[in-house]
Design a protein around this motif. Sequence first.
Motif, short mmCIF file in Angstrom:
data_model
loop_
_atom_site.label_atom_id
_atom_site.label_comp_id
_atom_site.label_asym_id
_atom_site.label_seq_id
_atom_site.Cartn_x
_atom_site.Cartn_y
_atom_site.Cartn_z
N GLU A 52 -6.70 1.15 -7.69
CA GLU A 52 -8.06 0.54 -7.77
C GLU A 52 -9.05 1.32 -6.91
OE1 GLU A 52 -10.14 -3.73 -6.80
OE2 GLU A 52 -7.95 -3.67 -6.96
N LYS A 53 -8.58 1.75 -5.72
CA LYS A 53 -9.46 2.46 -4.79
C LYS A 53 -9.87 3.83 -5.34
CE LYS A 53 -11.12 4.06 -0.79
NZ LYS A 53 -12.40 3.63 -0.24
N PHE A 54 -8.88 4.60 -5.85
CA PHE A 54 -9.16 5.98 -6.25
C PHE A 54 -9.39 6.17 -7.75
CE2 PHE A 54 -6.78 6.28 -2.22
CZ PHE A 54 -7.73 6.95 -1.46
N ASP A 55 -9.23 5.08 -8.53
CA ASP A 55 -9.49 5.09 -9.97
C ASP A 55 -8.74 6.23 -10.68
OD1 ASP A 55 -10.55 4.17 -12.29
OD2 ASP A 55 -12.46 5.25 -12.09
N VAL A 56 -7.40 6.23 -10.52
CA VAL A 56 -6.54 7.25 -11.16
C VAL A 56 -5.47 6.53 -11.99
CG1 VAL A 56 -6.87 9.11 -9.50
CG2 VAL A 56 -5.17 7.35 -9.02
N PRO A 57 -4.87 7.21 -12.99
CA PRO A 57 -3.87 6.54 -13.84
C PRO A 57 -2.55 6.26 -13.12
CG PRO A 57 -4.16 8.83 -14.51
CD PRO A 57 -5.20 8.55 -13.48
N ASP A 58 -2.12 7.18 -12.24
CA ASP A 58 -0.85 6.96 -11.55
C ASP A 58 -0.83 7.69 -10.21
OD1 ASP A 58 1.62 5.87 -11.17
OD2 ASP A 58 2.70 7.34 -12.40
N ILE A 59 0.12 7.29 -9.33
CA ILE A 59 0.22 7.85 -7.98
C ILE A 59 1.66 8.24 -7.71
CG2 ILE A 59 0.21 7.16 -5.53
CD1 ILE A 59 -2.43 5.79 -6.02
N ASP A 60 1.84 9.43 -7.10
CA ASP A 60 3.17 9.88 -6.69
C ASP A 60 3.35 9.47 -5.23
OD1 ASP A 60 5.54 11.17 -6.29
OD2 ASP A 60 4.65 13.17 -6.10
N MET A 61 4.25 8.51 -4.97
CA MET A 61 4.44 7.95 -3.63
C MET A 61 5.66 8.60 -2.95
SD MET A 61 3.05 5.42 -1.72
CE MET A 61 2.53 4.08 -2.75
N GLU A 62 5.43 9.21 -1.78
CA GLU A 62 6.52 9.81 -1.00
C GLU A 62 6.87 8.86 0.14
OE1 GLU A 62 7.28 13.62 1.99
OE2 GLU A 62 5.31 13.38 1.04
N LEU A 63 8.15 8.50 0.30
CA LEU A 63 8.59 7.59 1.36
C LEU A 63 9.20 8.40 2.50
CD1 LEU A 63 10.26 4.70 -0.71
CD2 LEU A 63 7.90 4.93 0.00
N VAL A 64 8.73 8.14 3.73
CA VAL A 64 9.22 8.86 4.91
C VAL A 64 9.52 7.84 6.00
CG1 VAL A 64 8.66 10.57 6.69
CG2 VAL A 64 7.78 10.86 4.37
N GLN A 65 10.70 7.94 6.62
CA GLN A 65 11.03 7.03 7.73
C GLN A 65 10.41 7.56 9.03
OE1 GLN A 65 15.21 6.21 8.29
NE2 GLN A 65 14.77 4.32 9.37
N ASP A 66 9.74 6.63 9.79
CA ASP A 66 9.07 7.00 11.04
C ASP A 66 9.23 5.85 12.03
OD1 ASP A 66 7.43 7.78 13.10
OD2 ASP A 66 5.60 7.97 11.91
N THR A 67 10.16 5.96 12.96
CA THR A 67 10.45 4.86 13.88
C THR A 67 9.34 4.62 14.91
OG1 THR A 67 11.68 6.43 15.21
CG2 THR A 67 12.97 5.03 13.73
#
Length: 595
Positions: A30-45
């Motif tokens: 909704e914020k960036f008005d794009v069809p899809d987003i590639d989400m990268e998950l990173v662990q950060d303690t």
Amino acid sequence: MSELLKAKLRYAGIAPSEEQLSKIKGILLEKFDVPDIDMELVQDTSIGGGFIVSCKNFEYDWSDAGRARQLRAELNNLSRKTGDRETGKIISMLSSKVENFDLAIGDREVGTVTWVGDGIANIDGIEHAFYGEIIEFEGGTKGMAQDIREDHIGCILFGNDTGIRQGTRAVRTYKEAGIPVGEAFIGRVIDALGTPIDGLGDIKESGYRPVEQPAPGIIERQSVNEPMETGILSIDTMFPIGRGQRELIIGDRQTGKTSIALDTIINQKGKNVICIYVAIGQKASTVAKIIQTLKKTGAMDYSIVVSSTASDMAPLQYIAPYSGTAMAEYFMHQGKDCLIVYDDLSKHAVAYRAISLLLERSPGREAYPGDVFYLHSRLLERSSKLSSELGGGSITALPIIETQAGDVSSYIPTNVISITDGQIFLESDLFFEGMRPAVNVGLSVSRVGSAAQTKAMKKAAGSIRVDLAQYREMAVFTQFSSDLDETTKNQLAHGNVLMELLKQPLEHPLAMHEQVIILVAVGAGRLDMIPVKKVRDYKERLLAYFETEQGDICEELSKSGDLSDQLKKKILEAVDAFNDSENKILKEELESGNH
């Protein structure tokens, strides 16, 4: 086909569920008005718990660290507002705040520092900051967006830059730079950001005002018509200052510029004027001495000192006069009268030049940037007298400018002369001759003039400027003559007495009725026969006589503010009676000396 938008999600312990991920994706789509987003998950303690999402140069913080930071800021704000109220009330307010705490999950624009040094930081990645916005760095240091370019923003720092280095994160706060304001600041010494530096504890603010504010428009103002009495005879008679006026005090160093400003502050005692003294680039010892003087004379009871000493970084010296003006505006909009002294704007311009050169702005005349005129014009235009509909409050400004060898034609002096409504020019030669205050009558001027004088003062001052000009001219022509006619001798004697009367010791401002009495007496030639060396003693005895024996005359002058012919006659009769008693005492002293 457009490139797929990438986002990074940092989590502490457990990775977010599919449901949480889809919600987060929904917010970003909704914020960036794009069809899809590639989400990268990173662990950060290091984030403690929860997760932080970064996309482009925006960040959404759902972490424990973010929650703690936001709650801490809210609790600090609450404790500042409550001040020293009952402990029970504070505890209940804090606990309700903790119970009802709601995490604000707005997107925050985040950038990284690419260069830092000398109180300046260049930040990459923040594209939407506005001029004057507060930027917060890791470690809590704050700065202000000062230079907005296509590829980066230049930020001036309001704190130590030791914790900031290349790669440090910087976050937009969406807040304009401002300072806390309120009645509680009266009698205190604060720094350029409104933090108390006098060791007397925290100050409970009544509000928050931006340091940069547009000046009142023409319709919002009214003409200057009330006097702002300095208590200095030479100024109140010849270059009167009105409430809402901007009068420049200009001269070389060590000619008594600050003394005039301090005497004016001391003279506001009991006149319902709030005074703000802004020290820019002064030595800390000098500022301490000024504060001591204000305390000793009781002027600190209605004064605020905003101090940004020479040891402070250039950004703090740059912001100090704007902070002082924001404080004055708070009182002005309440219908009160304010007097603000900027000591001095030469050092302010130098601080701004240092910032501008570090921000790589093009240097112009004398290496100052091209907008140095605007620097002072937008500051001094905020001083005005508001219309009656807006409460009729006023800010009177006394900016101080230091010249080099009396050169008023250099860049900064000419700028400020053209912005202000007149100038008091102090001359080194006069100062060393013992003429203190060393006001040059020829070069000084008030563009408001007699509109800001009481009727009594206007009538009494009369031809004093003309008399002084004639005396100066005459003194030059007759210094080598030996045989002078009677008229010339009388004119020189009158001029000598007048010059001696205009000398005034420090911290001894005169009340309006005292000035009128002196002017009426000297104007009628009642002091011309007194030897120059005895003029000062005579003046003090004469004023003491009026206070004790002729209190009704002083009262009538103070109350009416007018000088009727009848009152003038009364004053002259009283002066004659005083002269007679003086002559009688002198005669008796001479006779007893002969015996």
